[in-house]
Design a protein around this motif. Structure first.
Motif, PDB file in Angstrom:
ATOM      1  N   THR A  98      12.989  69.381  66.751  1.00 15.47           N
ATOM      2  CA  THR A  98      11.680  68.899  67.196  1.00 15.47           C
ATOM      3  C   THR A  98      10.908  68.385  65.984  1.00 15.47           C
ATOM      4  O   THR A  98      10.823  69.052  64.958  1.00 15.47           O
ATOM      5  N   GLU A  99      10.361  67.192  66.127  1.00 14.53           N
ATOM      6  CA  GLU A  99       9.667  66.561  65.007  1.00 14.53           C
ATOM      7  C   GLU A  99       8.197  66.967  64.994  1.00 14.53           C
ATOM      8  O   GLU A  99       7.511  66.852  66.001  1.00 14.53           O
ATOM      9  N   LEU A 100       7.753  67.441  63.844  1.00 18.72           N
ATOM     10  CA  LEU A 100       6.374  67.910  63.720  1.00 18.72           C
ATOM     11  C   LEU A 100       5.482  66.960  62.928  1.00 18.72           C
ATOM     12  O   LEU A 100       4.309  67.251  62.734  1.00 18.72           O
ATOM     13  N   LEU A 101       6.031  65.835  62.489  1.00 13.82           N
ATOM     14  CA  LEU A 101       5.188  64.895  61.749  1.00 13.82           C
ATOM     15  C   LEU A 101       5.324  63.504  62.350  1.00 13.82           C
ATOM     16  O   LEU A 101       4.592  63.151  63.254  1.00 13.82           O
ATOM     17  N   ASP A 102       6.260  62.731  61.888  1.00 17.15           N
ATOM     18  CA  ASP A 102       6.458  61.388  62.418  1.00 17.15           C
ATOM     19  C   ASP A 102       7.663  61.387  63.346  1.00 17.15           C
ATOM     20  O   ASP A 102       8.707  61.934  62.999  1.00 17.15           O
ATOM     21  N   PRO A 103       7.533  60.763  64.525  1.00 10.70           N
ATOM     22  CA  PRO A 103       8.669  60.728  65.450  1.00 10.70           C
ATOM     23  C   PRO A 103       9.774  59.821  64.942  1.00 10.70           C
ATOM     24  O   PRO A 103       9.533  58.910  64.150  1.00 10.70           O
ATOM     25  N   ALA A 104      10.976  60.071  65.413  1.00  8.41           N
ATOM     26  CA  ALA A 104      12.129  59.268  65.013  1.00  8.41           C
ATOM     27  C   ALA A 104      11.986  57.848  65.546  1.00  8.41           C
ATOM     28  O   ALA A 104      11.662  57.648  66.711  1.00  8.41           O
ATOM     29  N   PRO A 105      12.216  56.869  64.696  1.00 11.06           N
ATOM     30  CA  PRO A 105      12.129  55.488  65.165  1.00 11.06           C
ATOM     31  C   PRO A 105      13.394  55.089  65.929  1.00 11.06           C
ATOM     32  O   PRO A 105      14.479  55.585  65.657  1.00 11.06           O
ATOM     33  N   LEU A 106      13.216  54.216  66.896  1.00 16.84           N
ATOM     34  CA  LEU A 106      14.346  53.615  67.584  1.00 16.84           C
ATOM     35  C   LEU A 106      14.585  52.280  66.907  1.00 16.84           C
ATOM     36  O   LEU A 106      13.700  51.414  66.904  1.00 16.84           O
ATOM     37  N   ALA A 107      15.746  52.102  66.300  1.00 15.20           N
ATOM     38  CA  ALA A 107      15.985  50.904  65.507  1.00 15.20           C
ATOM     39  C   ALA A 107      17.087  50.047  66.112  1.00 15.20           C
ATOM     40  O   ALA A 107      17.997  50.549  66.761  1.00 15.20           O
ATOM     41  N   GLY A 108      16.991  48.753  65.865  1.00 15.07           N
ATOM     42  CA  GLY A 108      18.022  47.824  66.289  1.00 15.07           C
ATOM     43  C   GLY A 108      17.624  46.397  65.993  1.00 15.07           C
ATOM     44  O   GLY A 108      16.465  46.010  66.140  1.00 15.07           O
ATOM     45  N   ASN A 109      18.585  45.605  65.555  1.00 17.48           N
ATOM     46  CA  ASN A 109      18.391  44.170  65.308  1.00 17.48           C
ATOM     47  C   ASN A 109      17.218  43.865  64.376  1.00 17.48           C
ATOM     48  O   ASN A 109      16.415  42.981  64.636  1.00 17.48           O
ATOM     49  N   GLY A 110      17.095  44.606  63.292  1.00 16.45           N
ATOM     50  CA  GLY A 110      16.043  44.347  62.315  1.00 16.45           C
ATOM     51  C   GLY A 110      14.650  44.731  62.772  1.00 16.45           C
ATOM     52  O   GLY A 110      13.665  44.337  62.171  1.00 16.45           O
ATOM     53  N   ARG A 111      14.589  45.506  63.862  1.00 15.11           N
ATOM     54  CA  ARG A 111      13.303  45.954  64.367  1.00 15.11           C
ATOM     55  C   ARG A 111      13.380  47.449  64.633  1.00 15.11           C
ATOM     56  O   ARG A 111      14.445  47.998  64.832  1.00 15.11           O
ATOM     57  N   ALA A 112      12.223  48.100  64.622  1.00 16.89           N
ATOM     58  CA  ALA A 112      12.167  49.531  64.918  1.00 16.89           C
ATOM     59  C   ALA A 112      10.942  49.779  65.784  1.00 16.89           C
ATOM     60  O   ALA A 112       9.898  49.160  65.597  1.00 16.89           O
ATOM     61  N   TYR A 113      11.086  50.674  66.725  1.00 14.04           N
ATOM     62  CA  TYR A 113       9.998  51.034  67.621  1.00 14.04           C
ATOM     63  C   TYR A 113       9.357  52.317  67.131  1.00 14.04           C
ATOM     64  O   TYR A 113      10.018  53.319  66.929  1.00 14.04           O
ATOM     65  N   ASP A 114       8.053  52.276  66.929  1.00 19.83           N
ATOM     66  CA  ASP A 114       7.299  53.445  66.500  1.00 19.83           C
ATOM     67  C   ASP A 114       6.648  54.058  67.740  1.00 19.83           C
ATOM     68  O   ASP A 114       5.676  53.511  68.266  1.00 19.83           O
ATOM     69  N   PRO A 115       7.198  55.210  68.233  1.00 19.21           N
ATOM     70  CA  PRO A 115       6.638  55.809  69.442  1.00 19.21           C
ATOM     71  C   PRO A 115       5.189  56.263  69.295  1.00 19.21           C
ATOM     72  O   PRO A 115       4.445  56.268  70.263  1.00 19.21           O
ATOM     73  N   SER A 116       4.783  56.637  68.086  1.00 18.73           N
ATOM     74  CA  SER A 116       3.409  57.100  67.903  1.00 18.73           C
ATOM     75  C   SER A 116       2.403  55.960  68.042  1.00 18.73           C
ATOM     76  O   SER A 116       1.273  56.181  68.458  1.00 18.73           O
ATOM     77  N   MET A 117       2.808  54.758  67.693  1.00 17.22           N
ATOM     78  CA  MET A 117       1.916  53.595  67.797  1.00 17.22           C
ATOM     79  C   MET A 117       2.204  52.767  69.044  1.00 17.22           C
ATOM     80  O   MET A 117       1.405  51.927  69.430  1.00 17.22           O
ATOM     81  N   GLY A 118       3.377  52.966  69.636  1.00 16.87           N
ATOM     82  CA  GLY A 118       3.729  52.240  70.852  1.00 16.87           C
ATOM     83  C   GLY A 118       4.023  50.771  70.621  1.00 16.87           C
ATOM     84  O   GLY A 118       3.744  49.938  71.480  1.00 16.87           O
ATOM     85  N   ARG A 119       4.590  50.428  69.464  1.00 17.84           N
ATOM     86  CA  ARG A 119       4.916  49.024  69.217  1.00 17.84           C
ATOM     87  C   ARG A 119       6.148  48.889  68.330  1.00 17.84           C
ATOM     88  O   ARG A 119       6.565  49.836  67.661  1.00 17.84           O
ATOM     89  N   TRP A 120       6.711  47.702  68.346  1.00 19.27           N
ATOM     90  CA  TRP A 120       7.887  47.376  67.546  1.00 19.27           C
ATOM     91  C   TRP A 120       7.456  46.813  66.205  1.00 19.27           C
ATOM     92  O   TRP A 120       6.441  46.117  66.114  1.00 19.27           O
ATOM     93  N   TYR A 121       8.213  47.137  65.170  1.00 25.58           N
ATOM     94  CA  TYR A 121       7.963  46.626  63.830  1.00 25.58           C
ATOM     95  C   TYR A 121       9.199  45.888  63.334  1.00 25.58           C
ATOM     96  O   TYR A 121      10.323  46.300  63.619  1.00 25.58           O
ATOM     97  N   ARG A 122       8.961  44.839  62.578  1.00 29.58           N
ATOM     98  CA  ARG A 122      10.075  44.195  61.891  1.00 29.58           C
ATOM     99  C   ARG A 122      10.327  45.020  60.637  1.00 29.58           C
ATOM    100  O   ARG A 122       9.392  45.345  59.903  1.00 29.58           O
ATOM    101  N   VAL A 123      11.564  45.387  60.423  1.00 27.11           N
ATOM    102  CA  VAL A 123      11.879  46.233  59.274  1.00 27.11           C
ATOM    103  C   VAL A 123      12.882  45.544  58.369  1.00 27.11           C
ATOM    104  O   VAL A 123      13.697  44.736  58.810  1.00 27.11           O
ATOM    105  N   GLU A 124      12.779  45.861  57.104  1.00 23.60           N
ATOM    106  CA  GLU A 124      13.683  45.310  56.111  1.00 23.60           C
ATOM    107  C   GLU A 124      15.018  46.041  56.187  1.00 23.60           C
ATOM    108  O   GLU A 124      15.086  47.166  56.697  1.00 23.60           O
ATOM    109  N   PRO A 125      16.086  45.440  55.677  1.00 23.24           N
ATOM    110  CA  PRO A 125      17.383  46.142  55.680  1.00 23.24           C
ATOM    111  C   PRO A 125      17.259  47.482  54.960  1.00 23.24           C
ATOM    112  O   PRO A 125      16.627  47.579  53.912  1.00 23.24           O
ATOM    113  N   GLY A 126      17.834  48.513  55.547  1.00 29.43           N
ATOM    114  CA  GLY A 126      17.771  49.848  54.961  1.00 29.43           C
ATOM    115  C   GLY A 126      16.563  50.657  55.416  1.00 29.43           C
ATOM    116  O   GLY A 126      16.411  51.813  55.038  1.00 29.43           O
ATOM    117  N   TYR A 127      15.676  50.075  56.194  1.00 31.10           N
ATOM    118  CA  TYR A 127      14.498  50.773  56.696  1.00 31.10           C
ATOM    119  C   TYR A 127      14.649  50.960  58.194  1.00 31.10           C
ATOM    120  O   TYR A 127      15.392  50.255  58.827  1.00 31.10           O
TER     121      TYR A 127
END
Length: 187
Positions: A98-127
């Motif tokens: 169970t995560e007590l700080l930042d939730p696990a991001p859902l990542a794919g195709n150079g993007r990641a979903y931040d459940p705490s903010m409810g939006r997708w982010y473009r992420v750099e390789p390795g992030y």
């Protein structure tokens, strides 16, 4: 394990959870030095409350099963699926990690979903990159978390998630400045 044993296990766990929840609430009275510890404590209180509700619901279902069935019916159920009671306690499976700080991001195709903010982010390789929070940052809360994990047989995840290099660099510089200030203060 019999249904009676399972019911007693839930009762014991409810007592542990109630005691842990009380300890987490009492710790709010002390002044925590780091904002991360305050955030983790608030999330811990919410998670412990959810765990308590979960255990109480399962206890009610097990007690209902015990009242609805005769010993012969329970023996028949056990004969049909031997050891079913041994596997009906899924507390550790359901709550470990169970995560007590930042939730696990859902990542794919150079993007990641931040459940705490409810939006997708473009992420750099390795992030995104996850960095665990240290026990020093948690202060007194670290001992409480350790006791809860040991008593309940679960583990919590307490990590920061960085979505790109800019946020990671900003965090690193902030931590470096904070440690420099702390070292310069007479103590």
């Amino acid at each position: 394990m019999t249904i009676e044993d399972l019911i007693q296990l839930h009762i014991d766990r409810i007592a542990l959870l109630a005691h842990s929840l009380r300890a987490a609430h009492l710790g709010r009275r002390s002044k925590e030095s780091r904002p991360v510890a305050r955030k983790v404590r608030r999330r811990l209180i919410a998670v412990l409350d959810d765990m308590l509700d979960y255990e109480q619901e399962i206890l009610a279902a097990d007690r209902d099963y015990l009242e609805r069935t005769t010993p012969a019916e329970r023996a028949r159920d056990d004969h049909a699926e031997p050891g079913w009671c041994d596997y009906s306690d899924a507390f550790a499976i359901d709550w470990s990690g169970t995560e007590l700080l930042d939730p696990a991001p859902l990542a794919g195709n150079g993007r990641a979903y931040d459940p705490s903010m409810g939006r997708w982010y473009r992420v750099e390789p390795g992030y995104p990159i996850r960095i665990p929070v240290t026990t020093e940052e948690l202060g007194e809360l670290a001992a409480l978390l350790d006791r809860i994990e040991r008593d309940l047989g679960i583990s919590f995840s307490i990590e920061r998630v960085f979505w790109n290099e800019d946020t990671l660099v900003a965090f690193s510089l902030d931590e470096e400045a904070r440690s420099t200030r702390a070292a310069a203060q007479p103590g």
